[in-house]
Design an enzyme around this catalytic site. Sequence first.
Site, PDB file in Angstrom:
ATOM      1  N   HIS A   1      10.421-108.732  23.676  1.00  0.00           N
ATOM      2  CA  HIS A   1      11.337-108.596  24.808  1.00  0.00           C
ATOM      3  C   HIS A   1      11.850-107.166  24.971  1.00  0.00           C
ATOM      4  O   HIS A   1      12.081-106.443  23.994  1.00  0.00           O
ATOM      5  CB  HIS A   1      12.492-109.601  24.726  1.00  0.00           C
TER       6      HIS A   1
ATOM      7  N   ASP B   1      16.128-103.973  18.545  1.00  0.00           N
ATOM      8  CA  ASP B   1      15.896-105.360  18.941  1.00  0.00           C
ATOM      9  C   ASP B   1      15.818-105.407  20.470  1.00  0.00           C
ATOM     10  O   ASP B   1      16.859-105.385  21.140  1.00  0.00           O
ATOM     11  CB  ASP B   1      17.040-106.231  18.417  1.00  0.00           C
TER      12      ASP B   1
ATOM     13  N   GLU C   1      15.592-112.074  27.340  1.00  0.00           N
ATOM     14  CA  GLU C   1      15.516-112.889  26.123  1.00  0.00           C
ATOM     15  C   GLU C   1      16.889-113.094  25.509  1.00  0.00           C
ATOM     16  O   GLU C   1      17.197-114.182  25.006  1.00  0.00           O
ATOM     17  CB  GLU C   1      14.577-112.201  25.119  1.00  0.00           C
ATOM     18  N   GLU C   2      17.725-112.065  25.543  1.00  0.00           N
ATOM     19  CA  GLU C   2      19.019-112.114  24.866  1.00  0.00           C
ATOM     20  C   GLU C   2      20.015-113.067  25.539  1.00  0.00           C
ATOM     21  O   GLU C   2      21.075-113.343  24.987  1.00  0.00           O
ATOM     22  CB  GLU C   2      19.636-110.710  24.792  1.00  0.00           C
TER      23      GLU C   2
ATOM     24  N   ASP D   1       9.449-110.191  17.257  1.00  0.00           N
ATOM     25  CA  ASP D   1      10.857-109.867  17.466  1.00  0.00           C
ATOM     26  C   ASP D   1      11.422-109.254  16.188  1.00  0.00           C
ATOM     27  O   ASP D   1      10.708-109.029  15.214  1.00  0.00           O
ATOM     28  CB  ASP D   1      11.628-111.134  17.861  1.00  0.00           C
TER      29      ASP D   1
ATOM     30  N   HIS E   1      22.218-106.284  16.763  1.00  0.00           N
ATOM     31  CA  HIS E   1      23.109-106.348  17.924  1.00  0.00           C
ATOM     32  C   HIS E   1      24.290-105.386  17.786  1.00  0.00           C
ATOM     33  O   HIS E   1      25.406-105.695  18.189  1.00  0.00           O
ATOM     34  CB  HIS E   1      23.599-107.779  18.170  1.00  0.00           C
TER      35      HIS E   1
END
Length: 374
Positions: free
Chosen positions: A76, A192, A224-225, A247, A333
Site C-alpha cells: 500500500h 509503512d 489500506e490504513e 507490508d 505509525h
Amino acid sequence: MTELVPQNSVLPSVMGHLRALVEATGPSGSEEDVVQLVVRAARPYADSLDVDAFGNVIAVRHAAQAGARRCIISAHMDEVGFRVYRIDGDGFLRLEKLGGLDDRILLAQRVWIRTDSGERLLGIIGTRSAHLLGDADRASVVPYGSLYVDLGASSRQEVLDMGVAVGDPVGFVGSLTELGRQTGRYTAHALDDRAGCAVLLTLLERFHGTPPPVTLVLVFSVQEEVGLRGVSALARHLQGDVALALDMTAADDTPEFSGPHLQLGAGPTVKMMDASTQAHPAIRRGLLGAARKRGVAVQREVLKGIGTDAGALQYLGQGVPTGAVSVVNRYTHSPVEVLDSRDLEGAVALLEGFLHDLPDLDLRFVALGETGSD
C-alpha cells in the site's frame, strides 16, 4: 572499513526507490504524489500499467508461457496522517485522524499541509512550553481533538490566503536517514508501507530482461490504513491464482518488551495469522520452502493486532490461496519508524524465489488421503 552492500545486491535499487517514496506526502485518500512516483518508476518495466478510479496502481509483467499462473502481490502507498478539520479564527488548524495514530507521540511534530495546488506548507503540532506545564499536564496525554497545527499564521484569513482549506491532507515531515554509522538501519515516516512499494518496484526490475515464470500482477494500493478500501475494490474483479500482501509488521525487540517475537535484521516474516488473515497452508509452505531452498532467513509471524491487504485479497473470485510477507518495523505509525535494510533485501529474495517455485507449487488446501506439515 568493510563494504556493507555487495556489488550484486538489490539494496541500491530498493533504497533508491524508498528514499524517493518517503519524500511524498500521501495520507489515505490523498496518495496522488505517491501514485505519480510509482507510475514513473514502474512504467519502463511493466507490460501494462493502469491507475483505477480508486487510485490503485496495477502493473502487470506477463509470463512468457500462455496460461501461466497469475500471482498478485499488493503493497500500500498510503500513510497514516490527518486532514484539516477546522481553521480557527486565530489561524491555528484542527485535525482529524487518518489511520491508527497514537496520541502520545503527536505533540511537537513537524507536519506538511498539502494544498489543492500541490504546494506543501510546513506546520508544527503545538505543545505547551515546559515552563508553563502544571503537574496534571505532565501526567496526562493530550487527546488529538485538542491538538492544533501552528502554521505561523495569525488569522484564519491568512491561512486561507496560503491556499489551505478544510480537508487538506496533513502528513509527517521526514527523509530517509541511516541511524548511527553503517548500521544498515534507517528511519523515516511512512516506511509503512513505502518500503513494501520499494520492494515491489525492485522485484519488477528483476524481470526486466527475462519474463517471470508466472504472470506477475503488482498492486500499489490506496486507503489500506483506513480499512483495506483500495484493494477491496480491486478484489471484486481482479483475477489470480495466488495472492500475497507485502507490508510492514511491528517489532517487539526494544527494551519495553521481554522475549521478542519479531526482530529487526532477522529476515522478513512469513505470515501465519493476523487480525485479517489466516494464511493459506499452501502459501505458508511455498514461502517457507522458497526461503529454505535459497538460504533466506525468515521469521514466522503471529500477530493479532495488525491487518494487511491480504485480508481483502483472499476473497478474489471464489477465494484464492492467500498469504503475506512482512518487513519488521520499529515504532510503527510514528514519524520515526525504523527498519533494517537487509530485511528488505531478504524480502526481494524470498518473493523472487517463491515466484520461481510457483509454477510447480501444490496450491491445494489439503491433499486428501495424505498427511503433511508446514
